[in-house]
Scaffold this active site. Structure first.
Site, PDB file in Angstrom:
ATOM      1  N   GLU A  79       0.643  -1.474   0.088  1.00 23.30           N
ATOM      2  CA  GLU A  79      -0.084  -0.056   0.012  1.00 23.30           C
ATOM      3  C   GLU A  79       0.776   0.988  -0.111  1.00 23.30           C
ATOM      4  OE1 GLU A  79      -4.077  -1.013   2.211  1.00 23.30           O
ATOM      5  OE2 GLU A  79      -2.639  -1.058   3.698  1.00 23.30           O
ATOM      6  N   HIS A  98      -1.136   5.335   6.942  1.00 21.40           N
ATOM      7  CA  HIS A  98      -2.836   3.884   7.474  1.00 21.40           C
ATOM      8  C   HIS A  98      -2.688   3.378   8.620  1.00 21.40           C
ATOM      9  CE1 HIS A  98      -5.106   2.173   5.167  1.00 21.40           C
ATOM     10  NE2 HIS A  98      -5.306   1.110   5.184  1.00 21.40           N
ATOM     11  N   HIS A 100      -5.469   1.595  10.667  1.00 23.77           N
ATOM     12  CA  HIS A 100      -7.770   0.556  10.835  1.00 23.77           C
ATOM     13  C   HIS A 100      -7.695   0.934  12.669  1.00 23.77           C
ATOM     14  CE1 HIS A 100      -4.983  -1.713   8.233  1.00 23.77           C
ATOM     15  NE2 HIS A 100      -5.650  -1.474   7.783  1.00 23.77           N
ATOM     16  N   HIS A 169     -12.754  -0.644   5.146  1.00 25.07           N
ATOM     17  CA  HIS A 169     -10.499  -1.182   5.315  1.00 25.07           C
ATOM     18  C   HIS A 169     -10.390   0.010   6.587  1.00 25.07           C
ATOM     19  CE1 HIS A 169      -6.747  -2.472   3.249  1.00 25.07           C
ATOM     20  NE2 HIS A 169      -6.874  -1.409   4.529  1.00 25.07           N
TER      21      HIS A 169
END
Length: 240
Positions: A79, A98, A100, A169
């Site tokens: 990514e 990035h 979660h 996501h």
């Protein structure tokens, strides 16, 4: 040691500390990553090689161009294009993260917008945009930001906001420095948790446009205070 190498060492150390803080504060899991634009070269950025975040050291940092490519032959994150395409689209952005983030994650798959409800979330703006991969790629994708084309769309959805959600996501935070992005990631998590709790209690009163503007300026000036606090928590935990 050259001046450039010394400056880079400081940047690498800050990336490692940021990663440790994000893990320690429960924001980053096994698959998160944070990058920073190369100070003297806006066409490049630094990002760790493909490792579990807790294993990253200053010796694991790779240099990429804005196409997400590197001459370093060590494995790289799939990514990385999230980072490269955002840096390409947003010259003002100096750091990309990035994660979660647990409390934020539900807002990636419900129709309830993530909007600011306290002064600490004023930086969000009116609401967090959501990138929907199904719009162009259908409902049989892996949901990853694993190609330049998908990540260009993520950057487009981000627009001028400080954060964008990837449907079903995760989360992408951006900012003008590593410390600002860590600060925003922490308080985005807190804001999402507060909104979720509030929705269960009663009618939510969101921040007004005026409150977003004024509170955002005040809170935004406290970034170093947050960094100092979380760094001290690392030292107390023996993780620094």
């Amino acid at each position: 040691m050259t001046e450039s190498k010394s400056a880079h060492d400081k940047v690498f150390a800050e990336l490692v500390t940021a990663t440790k803080i994000l893990i320690n504060e429960g924001i980053m899991d096994t698959f998160g990553h944070i990058s920073v634009r190369v100070p003297e070269d806006p066409e490049s950025f630094f990002l760790a090689q493909k490792l579990a975040p807790s294993a990253i050291t200053v010796n694991d940092i790779q240099r990429f161009n804005l196409d997400g490519e590197t001459s370093d032959n060590r494995p790289s994150y799939l990514e990385r294009y999230i980072h490269s395409e955002i840096y390409k689209a947003r010259p003002d952005v100096q750091c990309v993260l990035h994660t979660h983030s647990p409390a934020v994650l539900p807002y990636c798959f419900v129709d309830q917008p993530l909007r600011p409800v306290t002064h600490m979330g004023a930086f969000i703006g009116d609401a967090v945009p959501v990138y929907e991969i199904r719009d162009k790629h259908g409902d049989e994708t892996d949901l990853f930001g694993g190609s330049p084309s998908v990540c260009r769309d993520i950057a487009e959805s981000l627009a001028s906001y400080p954060v964008v959600l990837m449907a079903r996501h995760g989360v992408v935070n951006v900012g003008k420095s590593v410390r600002e992005v860590v600060f925003r990631a922490f308080y985005l998590e807190q804001e999402a948790a507060a909104l979720t709790a509030g929705l269960q209690i009663g009618t939510v009163k969101y921040l007004s446009p005026g409150e977003i503007k004024t509170a955002g300026k005040l809170v935004g000036a406290q970034i170093d205070r947050g960094w100092d606090h979380w760094s001290q928590r690392l030292r107390q935990a023996g993780l620094a």
